[in-house]
Design an enzyme around this catalytic site. Sequence first.
Site, mmCIF file in Angstrom:
data_model
loop_
_atom_site.group_PDB
_atom_site.id
_atom_site.type_symbol
_atom_site.label_atom_id
_atom_site.label_comp_id
_atom_site.label_asym_id
_atom_site.label_seq_id
_atom_site.Cartn_x
_atom_site.Cartn_y
_atom_site.Cartn_z
ATOM 1 N N CYS A 128 -96.760 60.639 2.590
ATOM 2 C CA CYS A 128 -95.990 59.549 1.986
ATOM 3 C C CYS A 128 -96.839 58.961 0.860
ATOM 4 O O CYS A 128 -97.745 59.629 0.364
ATOM 5 C CB CYS A 128 -95.568 58.509 3.018
ATOM 6 S SG CYS A 128 -96.902 57.491 3.690
ATOM 7 N N ASN A 176 -100.111 56.528 2.940
ATOM 8 C CA ASN A 176 -100.588 57.064 4.219
ATOM 9 C C ASN A 176 -100.933 55.967 5.220
ATOM 10 O O ASN A 176 -101.885 56.083 5.987
ATOM 11 C CB ASN A 176 -101.766 58.003 3.990
ATOM 12 C CG ASN A 176 -102.150 58.842 5.194
ATOM 13 O OD1 ASN A 176 -103.327 59.057 5.447
ATOM 14 N ND2 ASN A 176 -101.192 59.315 5.965
ATOM 15 N N CYS A 193 -97.881 53.995 6.542
ATOM 16 C CA CYS A 193 -96.613 53.665 7.211
ATOM 17 C C CYS A 193 -95.880 54.920 7.696
ATOM 18 O O CYS A 193 -95.964 55.290 8.853
ATOM 19 C CB CYS A 193 -95.690 52.872 6.289
ATOM 20 S SG CYS A 193 -96.307 51.274 5.767
ATOM 21 N N ARG A 194 -95.162 55.550 6.772
ATOM 22 C CA ARG A 194 -94.277 56.656 7.138
ATOM 23 C C ARG A 194 -95.002 57.908 7.602
ATOM 24 O O ARG A 194 -94.654 58.482 8.642
ATOM 25 C CB ARG A 194 -93.347 56.994 5.970
ATOM 26 C CG ARG A 194 -92.371 55.884 5.658
ATOM 27 C CD ARG A 194 -91.589 56.140 4.394
ATOM 28 N NE ARG A 194 -92.442 55.866 3.234
ATOM 29 C CZ ARG A 194 -92.058 56.032 1.980
ATOM 30 N NH1 ARG A 194 -90.841 56.497 1.717
ATOM 31 N NH2 ARG A 194 -92.867 55.742 0.981
ATOM 32 N N SER A 195 -95.981 58.373 6.838
ATOM 33 C CA SER A 195 -96.630 59.635 7.217
ATOM 34 C C SER A 195 -97.444 59.536 8.499
ATOM 35 O O SER A 195 -97.386 60.453 9.323
ATOM 36 C CB SER A 195 -97.451 60.221 6.065
ATOM 37 O OG SER A 195 -98.436 59.334 5.615
ATOM 38 N N ASP A 206 -89.164 53.431 2.434
ATOM 39 C CA ASP A 206 -90.477 52.829 2.625
ATOM 40 C C ASP A 206 -90.307 51.452 3.273
ATOM 41 O O ASP A 206 -89.725 50.555 2.671
ATOM 42 C CB ASP A 206 -91.180 52.690 1.282
ATOM 43 C CG ASP A 206 -92.625 52.251 1.401
ATOM 44 O OD1 ASP A 206 -93.066 51.889 2.514
ATOM 45 O OD2 ASP A 206 -93.319 52.266 0.380
#
Length: 163
Positions: free
Chosen positions: A9, A12, A14-16, A127
């Site tokens: 993401c 690195n 939150c999402r990933s 995001d």
Amino acid sequence: MSYRVCFVCTGNICRSPMAESVFRARVAEAGLDGRVEVDSAGTGGWHEGDGADPRTVSVLEENGYESDHRARRFEASWFSRLDLVIALDTGHLKALRRLAPTPEDAAKVRLLRSYDPAADGDLDVPDPYYGGLDGFEECLEMVEAASEGLFAAVRKHVEGRAA
């Protein structure tokens, strides 16, 4: 030889890392943790060395996932050791494909939600960073849904390789 997957993401945090934790749990549940390596990175280095966003950690822990994470930036040299690079949105997909040293490396980059048969149209995982906890919970739902299809695809590759 392990099958290697990296989730990417922006920062690195939150999402990933969320996708990494969820997918690592799927791999462990299937008893393939010795045959599939899972990690994550960001397209940028703003948060290198930081832990995951506290909201990411909270949502993961509330849903039974572990998170021991340090942010890092994705490097083009990693393509040679990775089998699959999973982008969390189309911006990441484009950035990673531009970064890929070869057309074969660019072909390793896929959108996470492309593995979710229920995802219609927009394949981006939004995001959640600038919003509230509900955005992180929505992110987890999307990641979990797509992880099932992704795991099925990875499992096919792993079962086709010698143990």
